[in-house]
Design an enzyme around this catalytic site. Structure first.
Site, short mmCIF file in Angstrom:
data_model
loop_
_atom_site.label_atom_id
_atom_site.label_comp_id
_atom_site.label_asym_id
_atom_site.label_seq_id
_atom_site.Cartn_x
_atom_site.Cartn_y
_atom_site.Cartn_z
N ALA A 1 0.84 -1.20 0.00
CA ALA A 1 0.00 0.00 0.00
C ALA A 1 0.88 1.26 0.00
O ALA A 1 0.62 2.21 -0.74
CB ALA A 1 -0.93 -0.01 1.21
N GLU B 1 10.52 -4.42 15.50
CA GLU B 1 9.35 -3.69 15.01
C GLU B 1 8.21 -3.68 16.03
O GLU B 1 7.06 -3.41 15.72
CB GLU B 1 8.87 -4.31 13.69
CG GLU B 1 9.92 -4.25 12.60
CD GLU B 1 9.98 -2.90 11.88
OE1 GLU B 1 8.93 -2.33 11.56
OE2 GLU B 1 11.11 -2.43 11.63
N ARG C 1 12.09 -7.45 8.64
CA ARG C 1 12.35 -6.37 9.59
C ARG C 1 12.66 -6.84 11.01
O ARG C 1 13.44 -6.20 11.72
CB ARG C 1 11.12 -5.43 9.65
CG ARG C 1 10.76 -4.77 8.33
CD ARG C 1 9.85 -3.60 8.60
NE ARG C 1 9.08 -3.14 7.46
CZ ARG C 1 8.25 -2.11 7.51
NH1 ARG C 1 8.08 -1.44 8.64
NH2 ARG C 1 7.56 -1.74 6.45
N HIS D 1 4.87 -7.34 8.25
CA HIS D 1 4.79 -7.67 9.68
C HIS D 1 3.87 -8.88 9.82
O HIS D 1 2.94 -9.04 9.02
CB HIS D 1 4.17 -6.51 10.49
CG HIS D 1 5.03 -5.30 10.62
ND1 HIS D 1 4.53 -4.01 10.50
CD2 HIS D 1 6.35 -5.15 10.91
CE1 HIS D 1 5.50 -3.14 10.70
NE2 HIS D 1 6.61 -3.81 10.94
N ASP E 1 1.48 -9.27 11.78
CA ASP E 1 0.07 -8.91 12.02
C ASP E 1 -0.68 -8.61 10.72
O ASP E 1 -1.84 -8.19 10.74
CB ASP E 1 -0.07 -7.76 13.04
CG ASP E 1 0.49 -6.43 12.55
OD1 ASP E 1 0.94 -6.33 11.40
OD2 ASP E 1 0.47 -5.46 13.35
N CYS F 1 -2.78 -2.19 13.38
CA CYS F 1 -1.54 -1.40 13.37
C CYS F 1 -1.69 -0.14 14.21
O CYS F 1 -0.72 0.38 14.75
CB CYS F 1 -1.18 -0.94 11.96
SG CYS F 1 -0.91 -2.26 10.81
O1 SUG Z 1 6.01 0.62 8.77
N1 SUG Z 1 3.80 2.44 6.74
C1 SUG Z 1 4.03 1.65 7.94
C2 SUG Z 1 2.84 0.78 8.23
C3 SUG Z 1 2.97 0.07 9.56
C4 SUG Z 1 1.87 -0.93 9.79
N2 SUG Z 1 2.04 -1.55 11.05
C5 SUG Z 1 1.76 -2.85 11.34
N3 SUG Z 1 1.60 -3.75 10.43
N4 SUG Z 1 1.73 -3.19 12.58
C6 SUG Z 1 5.30 0.80 7.79
O2 SUG Z 1 5.55 0.32 6.68
C7 SUG Z 1 4.29 4.17 5.11
C8 SUG Z 1 4.69 5.63 5.11
C9 SUG Z 1 4.73 6.21 3.72
O3 SUG Z 1 5.01 5.51 2.76
O4 SUG Z 1 4.46 7.43 3.58
C10 SUG Z 1 4.58 3.47 6.42
O5 SUG Z 1 5.50 3.82 7.13
#
Ligand code: SUG
Length: 452
Positions: free
Chosen positions: A25, A178, A221, A257, A259, A376
């Site tokens: 995403a 993480e 990660r 991750h 989750d 998240c």
């Molecule tokens: O670390 N996205 C975060 C999303 C974290 C989701 N957390 C869990 N799954 N627990 C990441 O990748 C995107 C920021 C950007 O592209 O502008 C971002 O950091």
């Protein structure tokens, strides 16, 4: 007592900068205009929905962004406004890294061990170093200050600094961490609170040392070494820790991750069949450690593919035990339109052997576009009654404070933000004014560097 959730409040600079390779995403929505006000209001509504189910609910404030100390360290000198302007002109990607509102994803803030499981009877939290993504690696020091302002009582809470992500020469250590996104705590009863001891499933992406398997396209990660160090620091008995490796192939499909591919609560684990490398052994170990009543619902690829799990964030739901003992799934709206997922939910809810008996779909679309679903956005903190009473009270949900926060968002947040707006000196001023007021609403004192 039911487990408490602390939701990360979305910051005023929420934007889509494509900063996380391996997070589908994030990379595919790069450059879109974001809607910071909607994002923050969606987050507040989600927290309110859980609080209204009778669950203890709190907030974690956003971090100061753009983070000028990071820009200064990168060589953009001058006053705060000058440093931002220079970075905007010369290195917009570095400004984007220093401007991300990524601390909203509170599941990555820390790993939490409740008092019933820790060596000394306190709640232990280790701040995550988030060292794999440069825009997230700058979160840890502020996260530590924030958690210490919320969980102040050192006789009940121990907030540990992050494990070192790099050594003195800047080389990576074995510790990539993480936070709770790769950790699931099970309890022998379906009471998910902090009173009873639990079983801890730590999932790692790769082992830092040794020749174990690792993904080939995207970063792993979480390292095994980080998970082991946290369990040790927190004093969790070895017999109640299970370490398992995420399947490298699913990381390469965008499961950055664990989750994103599984969720657990009480004695129940909802997990995709391809989530873990040695999945059957891990489930057997869990069944033995959690005891009778452990139930794993394995979702086959034929029902929900890994690609659809990543697209819909089915597994990035919150699985909560309500005060009456019912278990409910809190899913992102994106899951609702998938026929296979709707069938799966119906099957789970109607199956007497499955503890889930309700589902709620919520809109957190602004966060979803950066790869962050309901799970998240929150940090799970299993507490006892006495522990909850020791939390800084104005960080806990109440209808009045919820209304105050909504009005605060409406007064301070922009409706839209385009990538080039990150260089706007007004955005820096607006964000600081917003956060300054927020520290008063939440009663956490001057936690930000700009306030010192
Ligand atoms: O670390 N996205 C975060 C999303 C974290 C989701 N957390 C869990 N799954 N627990 C990441 O990748 C995107 C920021 C950007 O592209 O502008 C971002 O950091």
């Amino acid at each position: 007592m039911p487990e408490a959730n602390f939701d990360g409040i979305v910051g005023p600079t929420h934007n889509y900068a494509g900063l996380s390779p391996g997070n589908v995403a994030s990379t595919s929505n790069r450059g879109l205009k974001s809607r910071p006000r909607d994002a923050a209001l969606q987050g507040l509504s989600k927290a309110a929905a859980l609080a209204r189910l009778g669950l203890p609910q709190g907030w974690l404030p956003p971090q100061e962004r753009p983070h000028v100390p990071t820009l200064h360290a990168l060589g953009f000198a001058g006053t705060d406004e000058v440093a931002v302007a220079k970075a905007a002109a010369e290195a917009p990607h570095l400004l984007a890294r220093a401007s991300s509102a990524s601390s909203m994803w509170a599941a990555n803030a820390a790993t939490v061990t409740p008092s019933a499981d820790s060596g000394d009877g306190r709640v232990h939290m280790t701040v995550a170093n988030l060292r794999t993504m440069p825009h997230r690696a700058i979160e840890a020091p502020q996260t530590a200050r924030t958690l210490r302002a919320i969980f102040r009582d050192e006789s009940r809470f121990a907030v540990h600094d992050a494990l070192p992500g790099t050594d003195a020469s800047g080389a990576p250590t074995p510790y990539g961490d993480e936070g709770a996104a790769n950790h699931t705590r099970f309890t022998a009863s379906n009471n998910a609170g902090g009173e009873l001891p639990g079983v801890h499933l730590f999932v790692f992406g790769a082992q830092a040392s040794g020749a174990g398997r690792r993904p080939s396209r995207f970063p792993a990660r979480q390292t095994l070494e980080a998970s082991q160090a946290i369990a040790e620091r927190h004093g969790i008995p070895h017999a109640r820790c299970i370490h398992a490796q995420q399947h490298p192939a699913v990381i390469d499909h965008g499961v950055f991750h664990n989750d994103v591919i599984s969720v657990g609560n009480g004695r129940f684990y909802l997990v995709h069949e391809l989530a873990l490398l040695d999945q059957q052994r891990t489930l057997d170990d869990l069944a033995a450690a959690v005891g009778p009543g452990f139930h794993a619902e394995i979702v086959p690829e034929s029902e929900v593919s890994v690609a659809d799990a990543v697209r819909t964030y089915l597994f990035n739901s919150q699985l909560v035990t309500l005060p009456g003992g019912d278990m409910q799934l809190i899913l992102p709206k994106e899951s609702e339109s998938h026929a296979g997922i709707r069938r799966l939910i119906e099957r789970l809810v109607s199956d007497p052997a499955c503890p889930v008996n309700g589902a709620l779909f919520l809109d957190v679309r602004e966060s979803m576009r950066n790869g962050g679903g309901p799970a998240c956005l929150r940090l799970r903190v299993p507490l006892t009654d006495a522990g909850l009473a020791a939390v800084t009270p104005s960080c806990l949900w109440s209808p009045e404070r919820h209304a105050e926060l909504e009005s605060w968002v409406r007064r301070h947040y922009r409706e839209e933000l385009a990538p080039e707006d990150l260089g706007d000196p007004l955005l820096l001023r607006e964000s600081r004014a917003a956060l300054d007021e927020l520290t008063r609403i939440l009663g956490i004192g001057s936690v930000y560097e700009f306030q010192r």
